[in-house]
Design a protein around this motif. Structure first.
Motif, mmCIF file in Angstrom:
data_model
loop_
_atom_site.group_PDB
_atom_site.id
_atom_site.type_symbol
_atom_site.label_atom_id
_atom_site.label_comp_id
_atom_site.label_asym_id
_atom_site.label_seq_id
_atom_site.Cartn_x
_atom_site.Cartn_y
_atom_site.Cartn_z
ATOM 1 N N LEU A 8 0.829 -1.200 0.000
ATOM 2 C CA LEU A 8 0.000 0.000 0.000
ATOM 3 C C LEU A 8 0.865 1.253 0.000
ATOM 4 O O LEU A 8 0.615 2.198 -0.770
ATOM 5 N N VAL A 9 1.879 1.278 0.861
ATOM 6 C CA VAL A 9 2.768 2.438 0.951
ATOM 7 C C VAL A 9 3.517 2.644 -0.359
ATOM 8 O O VAL A 9 3.652 3.781 -0.844
ATOM 9 N N GLU A 10 3.995 1.552 -0.946
ATOM 10 C CA GLU A 10 4.707 1.650 -2.218
ATOM 11 C C GLU A 10 3.801 2.161 -3.328
ATOM 12 O O GLU A 10 4.237 2.886 -4.228
ATOM 13 N N PHE A 11 2.502 1.797 -3.266
ATOM 14 C CA PHE A 11 1.552 2.313 -4.250
ATOM 15 C C PHE A 11 1.355 3.816 -4.057
ATOM 16 O O PHE A 11 1.414 4.589 -5.019
ATOM 17 N N LEU A 12 1.137 4.228 -2.788
ATOM 18 C CA LEU A 12 0.929 5.648 -2.508
ATOM 19 C C LEU A 12 2.132 6.483 -2.924
ATOM 20 O O LEU A 12 1.988 7.588 -3.454
ATOM 21 N N TRP A 13 3.335 5.942 -2.660
ATOM 22 C CA TRP A 13 4.549 6.663 -3.012
ATOM 23 C C TRP A 13 5.072 6.258 -4.389
ATOM 24 O O TRP A 13 6.233 6.489 -4.713
ATOM 25 N N GLY A 14 4.215 5.656 -5.189
ATOM 26 C CA GLY A 14 4.557 5.313 -6.565
ATOM 27 C C GLY A 14 4.079 6.402 -7.491
ATOM 28 O O GLY A 14 4.213 7.599 -7.223
ATOM 29 N N ILE A 169 1.983 7.783 15.330
ATOM 30 C CA ILE A 169 2.997 7.004 14.618
ATOM 31 C C ILE A 169 4.145 7.948 14.307
ATOM 32 O O ILE A 169 4.225 8.547 13.241
ATOM 33 N N THR A 170 5.045 8.120 15.253
ATOM 34 C CA THR A 170 6.131 9.091 15.116
ATOM 35 C C THR A 170 7.497 8.404 15.145
ATOM 36 O O THR A 170 7.697 7.458 15.915
ATOM 37 N N VAL A 171 8.417 8.894 14.308
ATOM 38 C CA VAL A 171 9.751 8.273 14.241
ATOM 39 C C VAL A 171 10.808 9.119 14.955
ATOM 40 O O VAL A 171 11.964 8.702 15.049
ATOM 41 N N GLN A 172 10.426 10.310 15.432
ATOM 42 C CA GLN A 172 11.432 11.213 15.997
ATOM 43 C C GLN A 172 12.122 10.602 17.216
ATOM 44 O O GLN A 172 13.351 10.522 17.273
ATOM 45 N N ASN A 173 11.339 10.208 18.195
ATOM 46 C CA ASN A 173 11.900 9.667 19.432
ATOM 47 C C ASN A 173 12.731 8.417 19.141
ATOM 48 O O ASN A 173 13.840 8.248 19.664
ATOM 49 N N LEU A 426 8.538 2.918 7.299
ATOM 50 C CA LEU A 426 7.399 2.550 6.451
ATOM 51 C C LEU A 426 6.127 3.209 6.981
ATOM 52 O O LEU A 426 5.316 3.738 6.210
ATOM 53 N N PHE A 427 5.941 3.171 8.290
ATOM 54 C CA PHE A 427 4.800 3.855 8.905
ATOM 55 C C PHE A 427 4.873 5.362 8.655
ATOM 56 O O PHE A 427 3.863 6.020 8.408
ATOM 57 N N ALA A 428 6.090 5.908 8.720
ATOM 58 C CA ALA A 428 6.269 7.342 8.491
ATOM 59 C C ALA A 428 5.859 7.724 7.069
ATOM 60 O O ALA A 428 5.239 8.767 6.843
ATOM 61 N N ASP A 429 6.201 6.870 6.097
ATOM 62 C CA ASP A 429 5.825 7.122 4.701
ATOM 63 C C ASP A 429 4.311 7.193 4.540
ATOM 64 O O ASP A 429 3.778 8.033 3.817
#
Length: 480
Positions: A8-14, A169-173, A426-429
């Motif tokens: 799904l993520v690859e489709f959205l970012w495709g 869903i945060t990647v900073q920490n 991947l969640f961040a994307d």
């Protein structure tokens, strides 16, 4: 389940998001007469050069100064995306991903300029005389009030929900704690705890205090990182021609597997480069307009210039230096990802002490990013509850206490179930793609307003001529 989520993520970012970002960016570039290229000198002279000469001064009504606004925005964008995110792009897509970061940044400069200008134009003064704005505001006023579309609430809700998904869903920490844990040899949970304590210290004073702190920390933080990166590139200068060859050859043909690198095809290189660029400089994402809308300025385009400057610093300078450090040191194909890869690159050139040096930098980057995003979430909450001041006050107090908690939970989940860094990103994307789709579509719909503002600005401040009677406009929506 993870496999399907990745698809799904690859489709959205495709193709979909590449078409909407590049297509809209090219449209704004052509329609503006390549403004971000032809007037690049003007952008710098009216932003950072003006601030250096005249100081951090206000230029009109607003909550914080223009420089405090851009410092908060740069603090929110120049962060772990430039260090952990770009490193992941190198590890997954190879050196060629940098070219796609550049392409996305080129169109991103005018996109960010447009969304910031619209955010300032459609901003609203609240019951305390403080100015707030952003995508949800220009959806309500631009789509709803001006264009008469009663369905403006639908994109505003999807956008707000998409932005708020990054709250949970945060990647900073995670990225900062990973770097600090690796550098200082402490458990990642302890590093995460230190991080959230510092977060509380920064956000306790609210947006005004954040602006003042950011204007002091962010410039030093950028010079700190840029200086270290230039040193690494300098001592590996003989590898620079080969690095550029790898970058340009891999951008359109993919990169073959080397060492610990799995190899990447053209579509993967393009997708990861575009995704990391948007996550890093946030052009089209709709985040920065929320803080820029509070700037003290007398013309929306003046603050829009800071938006273009922001993308240039973030991607063309900081991301490029990160990529070059990783490639010239030869660690890009080592098998490492995220902040660990960047740390390895700096360590190879500066020794073990560099781990502590860069981890400290990553910590500062992460703290300013988290505090910047605190402001964005607050502004959405303020808009959502603008008609209920008492409820708004109570919710904002609770929000200030709860804000750092989801990031800590993400670290606990990642460490207890062994979630790799690539999965976290991947969640961040996913959380980036949804609001970006909505926001860019709305910017395109309101492009007429932006171009009227740009024409007015060019006449007044570049050509220095009188605006013709038939071309005169109100430069703030509230003035109507």
């Amino acid at each position: 389940m993870l496999k399907y989520f990745q698809m799904l993520v690859e489709f959205l970012w495709g193709l979909p998001i590449i078409v909407i970002i590049l297509g809209t960016g090219i449209y704004f570039t052509l329609k503006s007469g390549f403004f971000q290229v032809i007037y690049l000198k003007h952008i710098f002279s009216e932003t950072i050069c003006k601030t250096i000469k005249k100081g951090n001064k206000s230029e009109g009504a607003g909550l914080i100064t223009p420089f405090e606004a851009v410092s908060t925005a740069i603090g929110g964008s120049v962060g772990v995306g430039n260090i952990g995110g770009v490193a992941t792009a190198m590890a997954v897509g190879g050196p060629g991903a940098l070219v796609w970061l550049w392409i996305a940044a080129f169109v991103g400069m005018i996109l960010k300029m447009a969304e910031v200008s619209l955010g300032v134009y459609y901003r609203q003064t609240d019951e305390n005389g403080e100015t707030y704005g952003g995508p949800t505001y220009y959806m309500e006023k631009g789509l709803g009030e001006e264009k008469g579309h009663s369905w403006w609430i639908i994109p505003a809700t999807i956008f707000g929900g998409g932005i708020f998904s990054t709250f949970f869903i945060t990647v900073q920490n995670y990225t900062v704690s990973e770097a600090v844990s690796s550098a200082f040899g402490i458990k990642i949970i302890y590093a995460s705890t230190i991080y959230i304590v510092c977060n509380y210290i920064l956000i306790i004073g609210g947006i005004k205090t954040l602006g003042k702190i950011a204007s002091k920390i962010v410039p030093l933080m950028c010079f700190f990182y840029i200086g270290a990166a230039l040193y690494i590139i300098g001592i590996n200068i003989e590898n620079l021609p080969t690095a550029f060859k790898l970058i340009f050859s891999g951008a359109f043909s993919g990169t073959a597997a080397v060492g610990g690198f799995a190899g990447a095809g053209f579509r993967q290189v393009m997708r990861i480069g575009m995704a990391r660029s948007v996550f890093s400089n946030e052009a089209g994402w709709g985040s920065s307009p929320m803080i820029h809308a509070s700037a003290q300025t007398d013309h929306p385009i003046k603050q829009g210039l800071w938006g273009a400057f922001e993308v240039f610093v973030d991607t063309i300078i900081v991301c490029t230096l990160t990529c070059l450090v990783i490639v010239v040191t030869g660690v890009w194909n080592s098998g490492a990802t995220g902040a660990t890869l960047t740390l390895s690159a700096f360590e190879s050139g500066m020794g073990v002490a560099s781990k502590i040096f860069i981890a400290t930098g990553i910590f500062l980057f992460g703290i300013t990013t988290s505090s910047g995003w605190y402001a964005y979430y607050e502004i959405i909450l303020r808009h959502l509850m603008k008609s209920s001041p008492r409820l708004k006050s109570g919710i904002l107090k609770f929000y200030k206490i709860f804000y750092p908690v989801p990031g800590f939970i993400m670290v606990v989940m990642a460490t207890t179930i062994g979630m790799p860094g690539s999965t976290v990103w991947l969640f961040a994307d996913f959380t980036t793609a949804v609001p970006t789709f909505i926001n860019v579509a709305v910017i395109l719909s309101l492009s007429g307003t932006f171009f009227k503002l740009l024409k007015d600005y060019k006449t007044k401040y570049i050509l220095k001529e009188e605006v013709k009677a038939e071309d005169k406009i109100k430069v703030f929506y509230e003035e109507k």
